[in-house]
Design a protein around this motif. Structure first.
Motif, PDB file in Angstrom:
ATOM      1  N   ALA A 193      12.971  -7.344 167.778  1.00 33.98           N
ATOM      2  CA  ALA A 193      12.714  -8.688 167.261  1.00 33.98           C
ATOM      3  C   ALA A 193      13.927  -9.604 167.383  1.00 33.98           C
ATOM      4  O   ALA A 193      13.784 -10.823 167.316  1.00 33.98           O
ATOM      5  CB  ALA A 193      12.270  -8.601 165.799  1.00 33.98           C
ATOM      6  N   GLY A 194      15.110  -9.034 167.533  1.00 32.66           N
ATOM      7  CA  GLY A 194      16.324  -9.844 167.538  1.00 32.66           C
ATOM      8  C   GLY A 194      16.549 -10.510 166.191  1.00 32.66           C
ATOM      9  O   GLY A 194      17.055 -11.630 166.108  1.00 32.66           O
ATOM     10  N   ALA A 195      16.151  -9.809 165.144  1.00 35.91           N
ATOM     11  CA  ALA A 195      16.248 -10.342 163.784  1.00 35.91           C
ATOM     12  C   ALA A 195      16.650  -9.215 162.841  1.00 35.91           C
ATOM     13  O   ALA A 195      16.511  -8.032 163.171  1.00 35.91           O
ATOM     14  CB  ALA A 195      14.907 -10.929 163.350  1.00 35.91           C
ATOM     15  N   THR A 196      17.154  -9.571 161.679  1.00 35.50           N
ATOM     16  CA  THR A 196      17.578  -8.579 160.694  1.00 35.50           C
ATOM     17  C   THR A 196      16.349  -7.902 160.094  1.00 35.50           C
ATOM     18  O   THR A 196      15.453  -8.573 159.574  1.00 35.50           O
ATOM     19  CB  THR A 196      18.414  -9.259 159.591  1.00 35.50           C
ATOM     20  OG1 THR A 196      19.550  -9.888 160.209  1.00 35.50           O
ATOM     21  CG2 THR A 196      18.891  -8.250 158.570  1.00 35.50           C
ATOM     22  N   ALA A 197      16.300  -6.577 160.185  1.00 38.70           N
ATOM     23  CA  ALA A 197      15.171  -5.795 159.675  1.00 38.70           C
ATOM     24  C   ALA A 197      15.531  -5.215 158.313  1.00 38.70           C
ATOM     25  O   ALA A 197      16.692  -4.904 158.042  1.00 38.70           O
ATOM     26  CB  ALA A 197      14.823  -4.676 160.651  1.00 38.70           C
ATOM     27  N   HIS A 198      14.509  -5.055 157.465  1.00 43.81           N
ATOM     28  CA  HIS A 198      14.773  -4.550 156.112  1.00 43.81           C
ATOM     29  C   HIS A 198      13.585  -3.761 155.575  1.00 43.81           C
ATOM     30  O   HIS A 198      12.438  -4.018 155.943  1.00 43.81           O
ATOM     31  CB  HIS A 198      15.099  -5.706 155.156  1.00 43.81           C
ATOM     32  CG  HIS A 198      14.060  -6.781 155.165  1.00 43.81           C
ATOM     33  ND1 HIS A 198      12.919  -6.735 154.404  1.00 43.81           N
ATOM     34  CD2 HIS A 198      13.991  -7.925 155.890  1.00 43.81           C
ATOM     35  CE1 HIS A 198      12.198  -7.819 154.634  1.00 43.81           C
ATOM     36  NE2 HIS A 198      12.821  -8.550 155.545  1.00 43.81           N
ATOM     37  N   LEU A 199      13.895  -2.809 154.728  1.00 42.68           N
ATOM     38  CA  LEU A 199      12.903  -2.077 153.941  1.00 42.68           C
ATOM     39  C   LEU A 199      13.075  -2.553 152.512  1.00 42.68           C
ATOM     40  O   LEU A 199      14.174  -2.468 151.947  1.00 42.68           O
ATOM     41  CB  LEU A 199      13.130  -0.564 154.024  1.00 42.68           C
ATOM     42  CG  LEU A 199      12.230   0.294 153.122  1.00 42.68           C
ATOM     43  CD1 LEU A 199      10.779   0.254 153.607  1.00 42.68           C
ATOM     44  CD2 LEU A 199      12.728   1.740 153.074  1.00 42.68           C
ATOM     45  N   THR A 200      12.015  -3.081 151.932  1.00 47.36           N
ATOM     46  CA  THR A 200      12.046  -3.590 150.569  1.00 47.36           C
ATOM     47  C   THR A 200      11.136  -2.728 149.705  1.00 47.36           C
ATOM     48  O   THR A 200      10.008  -2.424 150.106  1.00 47.36           O
ATOM     49  CB  THR A 200      11.579  -5.067 150.530  1.00 47.36           C
ATOM     50  OG1 THR A 200      12.481  -5.831 151.331  1.00 47.36           O
ATOM     51  CG2 THR A 200      11.568  -5.613 149.122  1.00 47.36           C
ATOM     52  N   VAL A 201      11.628  -2.321 148.527  1.00 45.93           N
ATOM     53  CA  VAL A 201      10.853  -1.502 147.603  1.00 45.93           C
ATOM     54  C   VAL A 201      10.711  -2.235 146.274  1.00 45.93           C
ATOM     55  O   VAL A 201      11.488  -3.127 145.952  1.00 45.93           O
ATOM     56  CB  VAL A 201      11.504  -0.112 147.380  1.00 45.93           C
ATOM     57  CG1 VAL A 201      11.584   0.670 148.684  1.00 45.93           C
ATOM     58  CG2 VAL A 201      12.876  -0.241 146.750  1.00 45.93           C
ATOM     59  N   VAL A 202       9.727  -1.815 145.496  1.00 46.78           N
ATOM     60  CA  VAL A 202       9.529  -2.384 144.168  1.00 46.78           C
ATOM     61  C   VAL A 202      10.402  -1.631 143.179  1.00 46.78           C
ATOM     62  O   VAL A 202      10.409  -0.397 143.147  1.00 46.78           O
ATOM     63  CB  VAL A 202       8.052  -2.291 143.733  1.00 46.78           C
ATOM     64  CG1 VAL A 202       7.883  -2.770 142.293  1.00 46.78           C
ATOM     65  CG2 VAL A 202       7.179  -3.099 144.662  1.00 46.78           C
ATOM     66  N   VAL A 225      11.257  -8.495 158.928  1.00 45.66           N
ATOM     67  CA  VAL A 225      12.425  -9.093 159.574  1.00 45.66           C
ATOM     68  C   VAL A 225      12.642 -10.479 158.991  1.00 45.66           C
ATOM     69  O   VAL A 225      11.717 -11.124 158.508  1.00 45.66           O
ATOM     70  CB  VAL A 225      12.271  -9.179 161.108  1.00 45.66           C
ATOM     71  CG1 VAL A 225      12.258  -7.803 161.735  1.00 45.66           C
ATOM     72  CG2 VAL A 225      11.031  -9.953 161.502  1.00 45.66           C
ATOM     73  N   VAL A 226      13.884 -10.921 159.057  1.00 44.54           N
ATOM     74  CA  VAL A 226      14.247 -12.268 158.620  1.00 44.54           C
ATOM     75  C   VAL A 226      15.157 -12.857 159.694  1.00 44.54           C
ATOM     76  O   VAL A 226      15.993 -12.158 160.261  1.00 44.54           O
ATOM     77  CB  VAL A 226      14.903 -12.259 157.222  1.00 44.54           C
ATOM     78  CG1 VAL A 226      16.172 -11.433 157.194  1.00 44.54           C
ATOM     79  CG2 VAL A 226      15.153 -13.668 156.718  1.00 44.54           C
ATOM     80  N   ALA A 227      14.936 -14.151 159.995  1.00 45.45           N
ATOM     81  CA  ALA A 227      15.680 -14.799 161.076  1.00 45.45           C
ATOM     82  C   ALA A 227      16.003 -16.236 160.695  1.00 45.45           C
ATOM     83  O   ALA A 227      15.468 -16.781 159.735  1.00 45.45           O
ATOM     84  CB  ALA A 227      14.853 -14.770 162.362  1.00 45.45           C
ATOM     85  N   LEU A 228      16.883 -16.836 161.500  1.00 42.03           N
ATOM     86  CA  LEU A 228      17.293 -18.224 161.282  1.00 42.03           C
ATOM     87  C   LEU A 228      16.395 -19.214 162.010  1.00 42.03           C
ATOM     88  O   LEU A 228      16.545 -20.422 161.835  1.00 42.03           O
ATOM     89  CB  LEU A 228      18.737 -18.406 161.750  1.00 42.03           C
ATOM     90  CG  LEU A 228      19.773 -17.598 160.985  1.00 42.03           C
ATOM     91  CD1 LEU A 228      21.124 -17.657 161.688  1.00 42.03           C
ATOM     92  CD2 LEU A 228      19.898 -18.113 159.561  1.00 42.03           C
TER      93      LEU A 228
END
Length: 198
Positions: free
Chosen positions: A83-92, A171-174
């Motif tokens: 993706a060329g973007a910051t990837a993340h695993l988010t949990v509750v 993912v999160v991107a600018l």
């Protein structure tokens, strides 16, 4: 284990009699189960004598988080690079979304720096809203724009099928993200993480 699950699913706690009835065993057997579980901090009795989860479970949960992150890292690395973007695993955790693992792409000139441990409400941002969608059994990619940070764009999908885990991968991107392109990548990462953690 069944007793712990019953207590976890009872917000007001359970009496010994209620636990015995739900388990289909005698009260004496429940008392025999309670002894070691309270001794290890997994259960506690409140002022009314009702069974509630104990703080010992938090200790176990904290020790499991690095294992979750480790299991998710290969899928997160692939996703970040694709993706060329910051990837993340988010949990509750505690009713909020918490970034448990974050991987930045290696080839981009600029990307979002997202800190592991960052918290946000579940009803804001793609990661949290994907978790809420997962609760409803919806496994579609969710996108967001500027909900957590102005100028940040996200796409996330729930991680489904891992007992006891409420999570999303995204993912999160600018710059705006094309959901038709990134969505399938995020869904593939969610499936890979489910496989790795199951």
């Amino acid at each position: 284990m069944r007793l712990l699950h019953l207590v976890a699913d009872a917000p007001a706690g359970l009496t010994v009699t209620e636990a015995a009835n739900r388990l289909g065993i005698g009260r004496a057997a429940v008392y025999r189960l309670i002894g070691p579980l309270t001794g290890h901090g997994m259960l506690r009795r409140d002022g009314d004598g009702r069974l509630r989860l104990g703080a010992g479970l938090l200790h176990l949960a904290r020790r499991a988080q690095p294992l979750l992150a480790e299991g998710a890292l290969p899928a997160l690395r692939r996703l970040a690079e694709q993706a060329g973007a910051t990837a993340h695993l988010t949990v509750v955790e505690g009713g909020e979304g918490v970034a448990l693992a974050v991987v930045e792409p290696s080839w981009t000139s600029f990307h979002v720096a997202y800190r592991a441990g960052a918290r946000h409400p579940l009803d804001r941002g793609a990661a949290g809203r994907a978790i809420l969608a997962g609760r409803a059994g919806v496994a579609e990619p969710i996108s967001s724009s500027g909900e957590l940070q102005a100028g940040a764009y996200g796409v996330a999908a729930p991680v489904l099928g891992v007992p006891g885990l409420e999570a999303s991968v995204g993912v999160v991107a600018l710059a705006p993200l094309d959901v038709d392109t990134i969505g399938p990548q995020v869904l593939a990462a969610a499936t890979a993480i489910t496989t790795a953690l199951s």
